[in-house]
Motif scaffolding. Structure first.
Motif, mmCIF file in Angstrom:
data_model
loop_
_atom_site.group_PDB
_atom_site.id
_atom_site.type_symbol
_atom_site.label_atom_id
_atom_site.label_comp_id
_atom_site.label_asym_id
_atom_site.label_seq_id
_atom_site.Cartn_x
_atom_site.Cartn_y
_atom_site.Cartn_z
ATOM 1 N N TYR A 74 0.502 32.109 29.001
ATOM 2 C CA TYR A 74 1.386 31.503 28.127
ATOM 3 C C TYR A 74 1.041 30.234 27.600
ATOM 4 N N SER A 75 0.240 29.411 28.395
ATOM 5 C CA SER A 75 0.383 28.139 28.130
ATOM 6 C C SER A 75 -1.349 27.481 28.560
ATOM 7 N N PHE A 76 -1.526 27.339 29.498
ATOM 8 C CA PHE A 76 -2.914 26.636 30.002
ATOM 9 C C PHE A 76 -3.874 27.465 29.610
ATOM 10 N N GLU A 77 -3.955 28.920 29.891
ATOM 11 C CA GLU A 77 -4.872 29.509 29.985
ATOM 12 C C GLU A 77 -5.395 29.874 28.517
ATOM 13 N N VAL A 78 -4.254 29.794 27.533
ATOM 14 C CA VAL A 78 -4.372 29.921 26.140
ATOM 15 C C VAL A 78 -5.160 28.644 25.311
ATOM 16 N N LEU A 79 -4.390 27.458 26.009
ATOM 17 C CA LEU A 79 -5.265 26.080 25.616
ATOM 18 C C LEU A 79 -6.482 25.882 25.858
ATOM 19 N N MET A 80 -6.991 26.493 27.061
ATOM 20 C CA MET A 80 -8.581 26.238 27.301
ATOM 21 C C MET A 80 -9.322 27.019 26.430
ATOM 22 N N ARG A 81 -8.727 28.265 25.479
ATOM 23 C CA ARG A 81 -9.571 28.939 24.775
ATOM 24 C C ARG A 81 -9.157 28.566 23.098
ATOM 25 N N LEU A 82 -8.364 27.770 23.153
ATOM 26 C CA LEU A 82 -7.714 27.629 21.766
ATOM 27 C C LEU A 82 -8.489 27.060 20.276
ATOM 28 N N TRP A 83 -9.337 26.109 21.180
ATOM 29 C CA TRP A 83 -10.372 25.784 19.996
ATOM 30 C C TRP A 83 -11.203 27.018 19.332
ATOM 31 N N ASP A 84 -11.671 27.793 20.142
ATOM 32 C CA ASP A 84 -12.404 28.846 19.663
ATOM 33 C C ASP A 84 -11.708 30.054 19.033
ATOM 34 N N ILE A 85 -10.273 30.345 19.409
ATOM 35 C CA ILE A 85 -9.630 31.258 18.513
ATOM 36 C C ILE A 85 -9.133 30.542 17.279
ATOM 37 N N VAL A 86 -8.750 29.238 17.192
ATOM 38 C CA VAL A 86 -8.429 28.782 16.041
ATOM 39 C C VAL A 86 -9.364 28.528 15.057
ATOM 40 N N SER A 87 -10.608 28.382 15.423
ATOM 41 C CA SER A 87 -11.999 28.564 14.691
ATOM 42 C C SER A 87 -12.227 29.914 14.010
ATOM 43 N N ILE A 88 -12.119 31.048 14.819
ATOM 44 C CA ILE A 88 -12.304 32.135 14.525
ATOM 45 C C ILE A 88 -11.179 32.538 13.218
ATOM 46 N N ARG A 89 -10.203 32.287 13.438
ATOM 47 C CA ARG A 89 -8.865 32.533 12.465
ATOM 48 C C ARG A 89 -8.993 31.812 11.179
ATOM 49 N N LYS A 90 -9.461 30.709 11.468
ATOM 50 C CA LYS A 90 -9.757 30.052 10.135
ATOM 51 C C LYS A 90 -10.898 30.636 9.339
ATOM 52 N N GLN A 91 -12.062 30.845 10.038
ATOM 53 C CA GLN A 91 -13.273 31.741 9.282
ATOM 54 C C GLN A 91 -12.995 32.742 8.504
ATOM 55 N N LEU A 92 -11.960 33.745 9.489
ATOM 56 C CA LEU A 92 -11.540 34.770 8.906
ATOM 57 C C LEU A 92 -10.652 34.570 7.691
ATOM 58 N N ARG A 93 -9.805 33.846 7.745
ATOM 59 C CA ARG A 93 -8.841 33.594 6.758
ATOM 60 C C ARG A 93 -9.531 33.315 5.390
ATOM 61 N N THR A 94 -10.462 32.168 5.532
ATOM 62 C CA THR A 94 -11.474 32.055 4.491
ATOM 63 C C THR A 94 -12.072 33.145 3.687
ATOM 64 N N GLN A 95 -12.714 34.211 4.865
ATOM 65 C CA GLN A 95 -13.239 35.396 3.909
ATOM 66 C C GLN A 95 -12.261 36.212 3.344
ATOM 67 N N LEU A 96 -11.415 36.544 4.101
ATOM 68 C CA LEU A 96 -10.227 37.295 3.573
ATOM 69 C C LEU A 96 -9.706 36.872 2.232
ATOM 70 N N LEU A 97 -9.427 35.534 2.024
ATOM 71 C CA LEU A 97 -8.847 35.075 0.847
ATOM 72 C C LEU A 97 -9.896 35.171 -0.119
ATOM 73 N N GLN A 98 -11.233 35.050 0.208
ATOM 74 C CA GLN A 98 -12.162 35.288 -0.785
ATOM 75 C C GLN A 98 -12.661 36.598 -1.302
ATOM 76 N N ASP A 99 -12.654 37.507 -0.158
ATOM 77 C CA ASP A 99 -12.845 39.053 -0.600
ATOM 78 C C ASP A 99 -11.749 39.628 -0.815
ATOM 79 N N ARG A 100 -10.687 39.136 -0.556
ATOM 80 C CA ARG A 100 -9.394 39.994 -1.057
ATOM 81 C C ARG A 100 -9.516 41.340 -0.604
#
Length: 377
Positions: free
Chosen positions: A55-81
């Motif tokens: 719930y906390s520490f394990e997620v934080l260790m992976r947070l940067w990678d997960i946030v980066s993936i979500r940002k890239q996917l959001r950009t692509q979905l808003l573009q490709d719709r």
């Protein structure tokens, strides 16, 4: 579509079956695993990249990678719709993404109602702003969501269709090379790397203790391919590799074959219930993560079979309670060849059969029809 771990990949693969019947020319992409890719899904990232534990520490260790993936996917979905976005479980990842997509006019469907009836009830506000429609696995969920003005459809649980009402134990044992003459214990320590870190060792140690009491006990562990070598190495470290049978995948064969299972809390416990198998449910995580989760827990049960039956049908041993000795003693009560044990096993099988019948709907078709209504609205 986004599925965040092994169980979500399985559910999404079944959902794709219905969507492909509804729309034969459908194109699907996003984040997914092997079951989705077998249906022609274009996985831009594998679902394992989103699999976290705790719930906390394990997620934080992976947070940067997960946030980066979500940002890239959001950009692509808003573009490709796309015509529709379907988030498969993984609410911490998907709900925020769905909010942004829905705000931009993209239709959003969330498949698997977050367990607001079990913990984190405050999440209902986020669901209302994120999802045009929620596909629910359990019959009580649409009424609960309707009270919060969230449109939802009960579609049953797709696993209830996949798993036979009367599993063929002998055939499953034959496929796994197990004897029909001796009892079988299944170890299911989870599909995430961190779960294996916390759970696999005490599970194997419990099996070692049980082998001292039940000398002919056969023990089998189905491993996701990414964790197979790690689990093999642990079995060698503990000196049990000569009798612990570790197989890649085949979790349904293992559950069909076993007399009982020692199993990590999660979707797999529902699969075990649908196979009508007695079980001991367990879980272990970072102590602080566990305390934080406890504060948000609304029900006395954590295992899905117990939650759905509203009682402790099977035992749960969590965190500090989950010592190898305690786990072994709980499993031994299912393996005991006494009249009392047989009566208890029969009662559990009847309860799980009734649960199976309640959850068995044409999930793929119902889900596709619900998505069609969202697209038409």
């Amino acid at each position: 579509m986004v599925a965040g771990e092994t169980s979500g990949d399985l559910l999404a693969g079944l959902l794709l079956d219905g969507m492909q019947r509804q729309w034969p020319q459908i194109q699907s992409f996003g984040i997914g695993g092997a079951h989705m890719q077998q249906r022609g899904f274009n996985a831009l990232w594998p679902s394992e990249r989103l699999a976290v534990h705790g719930y906390s520490f394990e997620v934080l260790m992976r947070l940067w990678d997960i946030v980066s993936i979500r940002k890239q996917l959001r950009t692509q979905l808003l573009q490709d719709r796309p015509d529709v976005f379907v988030g498969i479980d993984a609410p911490d990842f998907n709900l925020g993404l769905e909010q942004d997509l829905r705000a931009s006019g993209i239709k959003t469907v969330h498949f698997v109602c977050p367990s607001i009836w079990a913990w984190r009830p405050e999440r209902v506000q986020k669901i209302r702003s994120a999802a045009d429609h929620v596909l629910c696995l359990f019959p009580f969920e649409p009424d609960l969501l309707a009270k919060h003005d969230i449109a939802a459809t009960y579609v049953g649980h797709p696993l209830a269709q996949v798993i036979p009402m009367k599993p063929d134990r002998a055939a499953a044992r034959g496929r796994l090379g197990l004897s029909n003459d001796h009892p079988v214990l299944a170890l299911l320590p989870g599909s995430r790397r961190a779960e294996v870190q916390y759970i696999a060792k005490p599970f194997m140690q419990a099996a070692t203790l049980l082998r001292q009491e039940f000398s002919e006990l056969q023990v089998v562990l189905p491993a996701v391919p990414a964790l197979y070598e790690k689990l093999q190495a642990l079995s060698h470290e503990l000196g049990i590799a000569d009798w612990l049978k570790i197989v890649q995948g085949q979790s349904h064969d293992v559950l069909a074959a076993c007399d009982c299972t020692l199993i990590a809390s999660g979707t797999a416990t529902l699969e075990a219930a649908l196979f009508k198998r007695p079980m001991v449910v367990s879980y272990n995580m970072h102590p602080l993560s566990y305390r934080l989760m406890q504060r948000k827990q609304l029900q006395p049960w954590v295992g899905l079979p117990n939650i759905l039956c509203s009682e402790f049908v099977v035992p749960e041993l969590l965190q500090d309670q989950a010592s190898p000795r305690a786990l072994a003693d709980a499993v031994a009560q299912w393996l005991d060849n006494s009249d009392q044990a047989r009566l208890k096993i029969h009662a559990v099988e009847q309860r799980f059969t009734a649960l199976h019948q309640e959850l068995c709907k044409d999930t793929t078709t119902l889900s596709a029809h619900a998505i069609q209504k969202v697209l038409s609205s």
